[in-house]
Design an enzyme around this catalytic site. Structure first.
Site, PDB file in Angstrom:
ATOM      1  N   LYS A  32      27.968  -3.216-122.943  1.00 58.24           N
ATOM      2  CA  LYS A  32      28.137  -4.327-122.482  1.00 58.24           C
ATOM      3  C   LYS A  32      28.202  -5.604-123.548  1.00 58.24           C
ATOM      4  CE  LYS A  32      30.364  -5.250-119.001  1.00 58.24           C
ATOM      5  NZ  LYS A  32      30.536  -5.640-117.033  1.00 58.24           N
ATOM      6  N   ARG A 101      27.486 -10.825-114.950  1.00 62.06           N
ATOM      7  CA  ARG A 101      27.953  -9.444-115.208  1.00 62.06           C
ATOM      8  C   ARG A 101      26.931  -8.081-115.283  1.00 62.06           C
ATOM      9  NH1 ARG A 101      31.991 -10.329-119.880  1.00 62.06           N
ATOM     10  NH2 ARG A 101      32.552  -8.904-119.567  1.00 62.06           N
ATOM     11  N   GLY A 110      33.559  -0.335-113.488  1.00 65.55           N
ATOM     12  CA  GLY A 110      32.939  -0.161-111.641  1.00 65.55           C
ATOM     13  C   GLY A 110      32.547  -0.116-110.396  1.00 65.55           C
ATOM     14  N   MET A 112      28.815  -1.119-110.166  1.00 68.63           N
ATOM     15  CA  MET A 112      27.933  -2.019-110.525  1.00 68.63           C
ATOM     16  C   MET A 112      29.059  -3.690-109.975  1.00 68.63           C
ATOM     17  SD  MET A 112      24.482  -0.886-112.724  1.00 68.63           S
ATOM     18  CE  MET A 112      26.016  -1.019-113.707  1.00 68.63           C
ATOM     19  N   ARG A 344      35.116  -1.877-126.505  1.00 70.53           N
ATOM     20  CA  ARG A 344      33.483  -0.932-125.934  1.00 70.53           C
ATOM     21  C   ARG A 344      34.607   0.802-126.000  1.00 70.53           C
ATOM     22  NH1 ARG A 344      33.463  -0.577-120.166  1.00 70.53           N
ATOM     23  NH2 ARG A 344      35.661  -0.393-119.398  1.00 70.53           N
ATOM     24  N   HIS A 460      41.118   1.593-112.020  1.00 67.53           N
ATOM     25  CA  HIS A 460      40.388   2.033-111.509  1.00 67.53           C
ATOM     26  C   HIS A 460      40.728   3.567-111.340  1.00 67.53           C
ATOM     27  CE1 HIS A 460      37.122   4.307-108.730  1.00 67.53           C
ATOM     28  NE2 HIS A 460      36.444   3.450-109.523  1.00 67.53           N
ATOM     29  N   SER A 796      22.238  42.944-128.322  1.00 68.27           N
ATOM     30  CA  SER A 796      23.551  42.056-127.218  1.00 68.27           C
ATOM     31  C   SER A 796      23.106  41.531-126.636  1.00 68.27           C
ATOM     32  CB  SER A 796      24.931  42.587-127.803  1.00 68.27           C
ATOM     33  OG  SER A 796      26.035  42.006-126.575  1.00 68.27           O
ATOM     34  N   CYS A 864      27.512  38.079-125.536  1.00 68.80           N
ATOM     35  CA  CYS A 864      28.384  38.669-125.097  1.00 68.80           C
ATOM     36  C   CYS A 864      27.762  38.089-123.285  1.00 68.80           C
ATOM     37  CB  CYS A 864      28.531  39.834-125.027  1.00 68.80           C
ATOM     38  SG  CYS A 864      27.550  41.030-123.790  1.00 68.80           S
ATOM     39  N   TYR A 884      26.585  35.990-133.919  1.00 65.76           N
ATOM     40  CA  TYR A 884      27.529  36.268-132.494  1.00 65.76           C
ATOM     41  C   TYR A 884      27.811  35.703-131.980  1.00 65.76           C
ATOM     42  CZ  TYR A 884      28.177  40.646-131.726  1.00 65.76           C
ATOM     43  OH  TYR A 884      27.586  42.331-131.368  1.00 65.76           O
TER      44      TYR A 884
HETATM   45  P1  ADP Z   1      33.627  -4.402-115.330  1.00 63.67           P
HETATM   46  O1  ADP Z   1      32.248  -4.491-115.698  1.00 63.67           O
HETATM   47  O2  ADP Z   1      33.558  -4.185-114.572  1.00 63.67           O
HETATM   48  O3  ADP Z   1      34.594  -4.573-116.242  1.00 63.67           O
HETATM   49  P2  ADP Z   1      33.168  -6.801-116.574  1.00 63.67           P
HETATM   50  O4  ADP Z   1      31.656  -7.821-116.357  1.00 63.67           O
HETATM   51  O5  ADP Z   1      33.947  -6.750-117.368  1.00 63.67           O
HETATM   52  O6  ADP Z   1      33.186  -6.440-115.072  1.00 63.67           O
HETATM   53  O7  ADP Z   1      34.422  -8.354-115.530  1.00 63.67           O
HETATM   54  C1  ADP Z   1      34.891  -8.041-114.460  1.00 63.67           C
HETATM   55  C2  ADP Z   1      35.962  -9.219-114.709  1.00 63.67           C
HETATM   56  O8  ADP Z   1      35.982 -10.360-115.164  1.00 63.67           O
HETATM   57  C3  ADP Z   1      36.784  -8.415-116.604  1.00 63.67           C
HETATM   58  O9  ADP Z   1      38.098  -8.648-116.081  1.00 63.67           O
HETATM   59  C4  ADP Z   1      36.113  -9.435-117.837  1.00 63.67           C
HETATM   60  O10 ADP Z   1      36.940 -10.157-118.478  1.00 63.67           O
HETATM   61  C5  ADP Z   1      36.531 -10.782-116.772  1.00 63.67           C
HETATM   62  N1  ADP Z   1      34.604 -11.973-117.149  1.00 63.67           N
HETATM   63  C6  ADP Z   1      33.623 -11.467-116.631  1.00 63.67           C
HETATM   64  N2  ADP Z   1      33.258 -12.583-117.646  1.00 63.67           N
HETATM   65  C7  ADP Z   1      33.869 -13.768-118.087  1.00 63.67           C
HETATM   66  C8  ADP Z   1      33.740 -14.620-118.091  1.00 63.67           C
HETATM   67  N3  ADP Z   1      32.793 -15.553-118.449  1.00 63.67           N
HETATM   68  N4  ADP Z   1      35.302 -16.010-117.770  1.00 63.67           N
HETATM   69  C9  ADP Z   1      35.947 -15.017-117.623  1.00 63.67           C
HETATM   70  N5  ADP Z   1      36.260 -13.586-117.541  1.00 63.67           N
HETATM   71  C10 ADP Z   1      35.229 -12.921-117.224  1.00 63.67           C
HETATM   72 MG    MG Z   2      34.672  -4.920-117.911  1.00 61.11          MG
END
Ligand code: ADP
Ligand code: MG
Ligand code: MG
Length: 912
Positions: A32, A101, A110, A112, A344, A460, A796, A864, A884
Site C-alpha cells: 500500500k 493504515r 481486510g 489487519m 495495487r 470482502h 521413468s 509419470c 518429459y
Molecule cells: P484496507 O487495507 O482494509 O483496504 P485501508 O487502509 O485501505 O484498509 O483503509 C480502509 C478504508 O478507508 C479504505 O476504503 C480507504 O480508502 C479509506 N481510507 C484510508 N485512508 C483514508 C484517508 N486518509 N482519507 C479517506 N479515506 C481513507
Molecule cells: Mg484499502
C-alpha cells in the site's frame, strides 16, 4: 531532502515519506505504502502522508516495543505533514486528521486494521464543523471512537453495531447516512461510555497519543489469528511484518457531493474491458467494503458528477499504462474533488487472468512471455472445471451479483464454524451469510461456495472468494437470514440449514437442489480445436475470448517449453482425449488395469491353478492384451506409448483371505458340506498372503513367480506392434519394468522380455526393437542409477511410490491419519504427495538423472507420478532436466502451460 533519521545508517529506515518512496520499495513500505509513493511520484492526487516501515514493525514484533527513536522520527514526519497540508494536529480551527493504515508487502485484504479520523478530539470539533457541517463532524467522531475502541482497545465491535441499530430504529431511518447530527452526537457519547465501561479507558484527547497507540495496534494486528490463518493459506511468511501508513484524511462523508468508491480498471471476474466498481455517496471508504450498505454501480457517479467521473477514468488509464496490468483503486470524492487512496495490481479470477494477459499483449502493453508469467496452472485447472449443465426449468431461489465464477453444489450452512465442522466430515457446504468479515475466512476456505445477502462485487466476500478460487454470489436481493431459526428466506422460497442448493458464480443465480454439471467450455474448446486441427470455430463471445486467450497462451507455452508432455492412460478413449489436449505420447500405460475386475480370475488361475488351468489362462491373457494394445497403439499412432509390466501386489488378483476363510469354516462346520476346491484355494491364498503388500510381491518381483505372465504381456505387445506395422501404421511401443531395486533384477527381466520379443518376431519373420526402460520408484534404484542405466534405454520416475518409499509412509494411510495434522501443526508445509518434495525425493531424482546420464548420455528421462500434473512440481522437474512429464489426460494442458512458464520464469530470474 529526506527526513529519514537513522540511528544506525546500515539498517533499514523506520519512516519514509510518500514523496521519497516508489513502487520498488514494497519490502520496506508494504504494498500500500509503495504504491501510494509511486502514485505521488507520477502526479496522481494522493493525500500527503508517510510510511512507518516494516523494519519498524519487525523490531516491534521481536522486541515487544517500538524502536527507540521511532516516536521522534514520526514526530518529525508529522511536523512535515502539518507544514505541507497547512493543518495542525489538535488545531481547533482547522485540524489535521489522519488515517493510520496497515499494509504488508503482500496484500491481505481486510486482515489487519485501519483507523480513520485519528486526531479527532473534543477540542477540534468546531474546525470539522467548519469544514463539513455538524452532522459530518459527529459522524467522523463516532467512527473514530468505534474504530479506535475496536482496534486499539479491543472492545467487541458488536456493541457499537447494536447501538447503531437502536439509533436507526429510534430515528425511524434505514441507513446510517440518514442519522442526523444530534443522533450521531449522542452515539459518540454512548460509544465513549461503552469504552469506559468495557475497558475503563476513554478515547485519549491528545491527537499524538491517539496516533501512537493506533500505530502499535496496527503492528500487533499482524499477529491476530485470522491474519495468521490467511498467511498460512496464502503461503506468506510470518516474519515480514506490516508497514503503517499515516495519511492525511480526506472526507467522503461531507454530503451528497462526496462519497467513496472502489473500482477495477477492467472486470476482475471476466477480464473484459470496461471499468467495474462500486460507489457510495456520502460515505467513508470502509462503508464500501464492509457491506453495511449495498453500493451503487460506478455508472451512478457518471450521472451524478460527470466531471469527477471523467477525471477518475483518466487516472485509471494512467494507472493501467503505468503498471501495465489490471489495477484496483480506492478513491474518495470530497465536495467534488477526487482523491486516489490506494492502488495495487488487482486480484482477479482465473478467467480474467488469461483474458487480461492476452488482451494486454494485443494492446502492446506486455509481450507473450510476460503474459505467460501472469497466468498459472492452478488458474488453468479451475477453468477446466465443470459448469452446470442447464439451469432451464430449475427452481431459482435467488439472484445476486456474480462475484466469483464457478458452479458448486452443497448444503447450506449459516456460519463459518458450522462450515468448518461440516466440511471436516467430508460434506460440501455453501456458506450463506448476510455479509462476511475477516472472521469468516476459515469457513470460506472450508466451503465450496459463498453466498452473501449484502455487499458488492468488491466486498470482502467477493475479493476473498476470488483469491481462494471459491464460487461466490454476493449482494443477493431479498435474501434474509434468520440465524436463530437457522433458516433463510429467498425470493424463490425459504430454505433451512442442511438444504442442498446449487450456486452459479458465473451468472449469480442460486437454485434449489443439486443441478447436474458439465465440462467447462474452455476444456471443450481445447479439445474441439484439436479435432479441427486449427483454432477455427468462432465460439460465443465471452467464453470465446477466454478460450482464445487460453489457446494463445498455451500455444506460446508450447513454443517456449523444452519439456515433453505425455499422458497416463490405458484405454483408447482416454488416450484419444489426452492426444486432443496436446499429449505427445503415453508415458504410462498400467497393464494391471487391463487385468483387474472380471479378468482377475485369469491371474488367479495362473497363480493357483494346475498345469492346464495355467496354460488356458495364459492364452486368454495374451489374447486380451493383444487386443488392448492394438487399441491404444492405434489411438496413439506415430507417438510413443510406454507399457508398464504388471505391477500391483499379487493379492489384489486373488480372493479375499478373510472371506474365503469364513466360507471354508462354514463348509466344514456341522451341517455344512466340505468343499475340497475351496479348501485348496484357501491354502493357495494363504500361501501368497502378505502382511505388507505395498512392499511385497509386486513389480519386477512377480517375475520370480509368474514369468510366463510377463512373457505373455510382452509377446502380446510385440505381435500387436507387428500387426499394425503390416497395416501401414506407425506404432511406437516402449516397455517399462516397475519396482526395480537392483540391476540384477532388471537384467533378468530384460533377458526374458527380449526373448519374448524375439519369439514374436521369429513367428512373424520380422525384426522389432522395442526400447526397454526402468521405473525409478525405490530410493535404491535412484542411488544405483549409473548401473541401472547400463541396461535401460530410459528411466521413468514413478514419483508417487518414490515419495512413499522415501518418506516411508503409505499415501492412503498417511492422508487419512496424520498428514492433515502434520500440515496443521506446521510440521509439514505442503503435502509431499501433491507437490514434489524438492530436498528429499527431488534430490533422489537429481542424483538418478545425473548419474544415469553420465553412464548413458542418450538415456531417456520421464516422470509419470501425479506430480507430473502439479504446477510447482513441473517447474521443479524442468529445472532437474527430465525430458518429459506424463500426467492424467485432463491435466495435460496444465503441464503444457507450466512447461512453458518454467522457461520464461527461469529466464526472468536469471536476468532480473
Ligand atoms: P484496507 O487495507 O482494509 O483496504 P485501508 O487502509 O485501505 O484498509 O483503509 C480502509 C478504508 O478507508 C479504505 O476504503 C480507504 O480508502 C479509506 N481510507 C484510508 N485512508 C483514508 C484517508 N486518509 N482519507 C479517506 N479515506 C481513507
Ligand atoms: Mg484499502
Ligand atoms: Mg509404483
Amino acid at each position: 531532502m529526506s527526513l529519514t533519521v537513522n540511528s544506525n545508517a546500515s539498517t533499514a529506515p523506520f519512516v519514509v515519506a510518500f514523496a521519497d518512496g516508489d513502487m520498488s520499495m514494497s519490502d520496506l513500505m508494504g504494498g500500500k505504502g509503495a504504491n501510494l509513493a509511486e502514485m505521488t511520484r507520477i502526479g496522481l492526487p494522493v493525500p500527503h502522508g508517510f510510511t512507518i516501515t516494516t523494519a519498524a514493525c519487525r523490531h516491534y514484533l521481536t522486541l515487544g516495543r517500538e524502536p527507540d527513536d521511532l516516536d521522534h522520527q514520526v514526530g518529525i514526519h508529522l511536523a512535515q505533514l502539518e507544514s505541507t497540508t497547512g493543518r495542525r494536529l489538535g488545531n481547533p480551527a482547522d485540524p489535521l486528521l489522519v488515517s493510520v493504515r496497515s499494509g504488508a508487502k503482500r496484500s491481505m485484504p481486510g486482515m489487519m486494521e485501519t483507523v480513520l479520523n485519528v486526531g479527532l478530539t473534543d477540542a477540534v470539533i468546531p474546525g470539522l464543523v467548519a469544514r463539513g457541517g455538524e452532522r459530518f463532524a459527529w459522524d467522523c467522531y463516532r467512527r473514530l471512537v468505534q474504530m479506535y475502541g475496536r482496534t486499539v482497545l479491543g472492545v467487541d465491535g458488536e456493541l457499537f453495531e447494536v447501538a447503531l441499530v437502536a439509533a436507526r430504529r429510534e430515528a425511524g431511518v434505514l441507513s446510517d447516512t440518514e442519522l442526523d447530527a444530534a443522533s450521531l452526537k449522542k452515539l459518540t457519547t454512548d460509544f465513549r461510555r461503552t469504552l469506559v465501561n468495557e475497558v475503563g479507558e476513554d478515547l485519549p484527547q491528545d491527537p499524538r497519543e491517539q496516533i501512537r497507540r493506533t500505530i502499535d495496534a496496527v503492528f500487533s494486528s499482524w499477529n491476530v489469528p485470522r491474519a495468521m490463518t490467511y498467511r498460512k493459506h496464502q503461503g506468506i511468511g510470518d516474519d515480514a511484518g506490516t508497514a503503517v501508513n499515516i495519511v492525511e484524511m480526506v472526507y467522503g462523508n461531507t454530503g451528497p457531493d462526496s462519497g467513496s468508491g472502489v473500482c477495477f480498471t477492467r472486470d476482475p471476474a471476466s477480464g473484459e474491458p470496461g471499468v467495474y466498481g462500486d460507489y457510495l455517496p456520502n460515505a467513508q471508504g470502509e462503508d464500501v467494503v464492509n457491506g453495511s450498505r449495498t453500493p451503487l454501480p460506478l455508472q451512478d457517479l457518471s450521472d451524478h458528477a460527470p466531471a469527477v467521473y471523467e477525471q477518475l477514468m483518466g487516472h485509471l488509464r494512467t494507472l493501467e499504462t503505468h503498471y501495465r496490468d489490471l489495477c484496483d483503486v480506492e478513491f474518495t470524492v470530497e465536495d467534488g474533488t477526487l482523491w486516489i487512496l490506494q492502488t495495487r495490481v488487482g486480484k482477479r479470477s482465473p478467467a480474467a487472468a488469461f483474458t487480461v494477459a492476452s488482451a494486454m499483449v494485443s494492446e502492446g502493453l506486455i509481450d507473450l512471455d510476460e503474459a505467460l508469467r501472469r497466468v498459472d496452472g492452478y488458474q488453468l485447472e479451475s477453468l477446466l472445471h465443470p459448469r452446470f449443465m442447464s439451469a432451464e426449468g430449475e427452481l431459482l431461489l435467488a439472484t445476486g451479483l456474480a462475484a466469483s465464477p464457478g458452479a458448486a453444489v452443497g448444503e447450506v450452512v449459516f456460519d463459518a464454524q458450522k462450515a468448518v465442522s461440516q466440511a471436516a466430515e467430508g460434506r460440501n457446504v455453501v456458506l450463506m451469510r448476510t455479509e462476511t468479515s475477516a472472521d469468516d475466512v476459515g469457513g470460506m476456505l472450508a466451503a465450496v461456495a459463498i453466498v452473501t445477502a449484502r455487499g458488492g462485487r468488491t466486498s470482502h466476500a467477493a475479493v476473498v472468494a476470488r483469491g481462494i478460487g471459491r464460487t461466490c454470489v454476493a449482494g443477493v436481493d431479498g435474501l434474509v437470514i434468520d440465524l436463530d431459526a437457522r433458516t433463510a428466506v429467498c425470493p424463490g422460497g425459504s430454505i433451512k440449514e442442511g438444504d442442498t442448493i446449487s450456486v452459479d458464480g458465473t451468472t449469480g443465480k442460486i437454485f434449489r437442489g443439486a443441478l447436474a454439471v458439465r465440462q467447462s467450455q474452455v476444456a471443450e474448446l481445447l479439445e474441439k480445436q484439436a479435432d479441427d486441427g486449427s483454432g477455427a470455430e468462432q465460439p460465443e463471445p465471452v467464453a470465446g475470448s477466454l478460450a482464445a486467450a487460453v489457446l494463445q497462451l498455451l500455444a506460446h507455452a508450447d513454443h517456449r517449453r523444452l519439456i515433453g508432455v505425455r499422458a497416463n492412460a490405458e484405454t483408447s478413449p482416454d488416450a484419444l482425449r489426452a492426444r486432443r489436449l496436446g499429449a505427445e505420447g503415453i508415458g504410462l500405460c498400467r497393464t494391471e488395469h487391463m487385468l483387474l475386475g472380471e479378468r482377475a480370475v485369469l491371474v488367479e488361475h495362473m497363480v493357483l491353478g494346475d498345469e492346464s488351468d495355467r496354460a488356458a489362462a495364459l492364452a486368454d491373457i495374451e489374447e486380451l492384451a493383444h487386443t488392448d494394445f492394438l487399441d491404444i497403439l492405434r489411438a496413439m499412432d506415430g507417438l510413443p506409448v510406454v507399457v508398464r509390466l504388471l505391477d500391483p501386489p499379487l493379492h489384489e488378483f486373488l480372493p479375499d483371505l478373510t472371506e474365503l476363510s469364513v466360507e471354508v469354516a462354514l463348509n466344514n462346520a456341522p451341517g455344512g458340506t466340505p468343499d475340497p476346491q475351496a479348501a485348496r484355494r484357501l491354502a493357495g491364498v494363504r500361501r501368497w498372503h502378505e502382511g505388507n503388500p505395498m512392499l511385497g510381491l509386486r513389480g519386477v518381483r512377480l517375475l520370480t513367480v509368474v514369468p510366463e505372465l510377463i512373457e505373455a504381456q510382452v509377446r502380446a505387445l510385440a505381435t500387436a506392434t507387428l500387426e499394425l506395422k503390416t497395416a501401414g501404421m506407425d506404432p511406437h511401443p516402449e516397455l517399462m519394468v516397475p519396482l526395480v531395486a537392483d540391476p540384477a533384477e532388471l537384467s533378468a527381466a530384460t533377458a526374458r522380455m527380449r526373448g519374448a520379443i524375439e519369439s514374436a518376431c521369429v513367428a512373424d519373420g520380422a525384426t522389432l526393437r522395442i526400447p526397454i526402460g526402468v521405473m525409478i520408484e525405490l530410493p535404491r534404484a535412484a542411488l544405483t542409477a549409473d548401473r541401472l542405466a547400463l541396461d535401460a534405454d530410459f528411466f521413468s520416475f514413478g514419483t508417487n511410490d518414490l515419495t512413499q518409499t522415501t518418506w516411508g509412509m503409505s499415501r492412503d494411510d498417511a492422508e487419512g491419519a496424520f498428514l492433515a495434522e502434520y500440515r496443521e501443526s506446521g510440521l509439514l508445509d505442503v503435502d509431499p504427495f501433491m507437490t514434489l518434495d524438492d530436498v528429499g525425493v527431488g534430490r533422489l531424482v537429481r542424483i538418478a538423472v545425473e548419474e544415469g546420464r553420465r553412464a548413458r548420455p542418450d538415456l531417456g528421462l520421464g516422470v509419470c507420478g501425479e506430480h507430473a500434473g502439479d504446477p510447482i512440481s513441473i517447474r521443479r522437474l524442468v529445472s532437474i532436466g527430465v525430458d518429459y512429464v506424463s500426467c492424467s489426460p485432463p491435466r495435460v494442458p496444465i503441464a503444457r502451460l507450466e512447461g512453458g512458464r518454467a522457461v520464461v520464469l527461469a529466464e526472468s530470474q536469471a536476468t532480473p
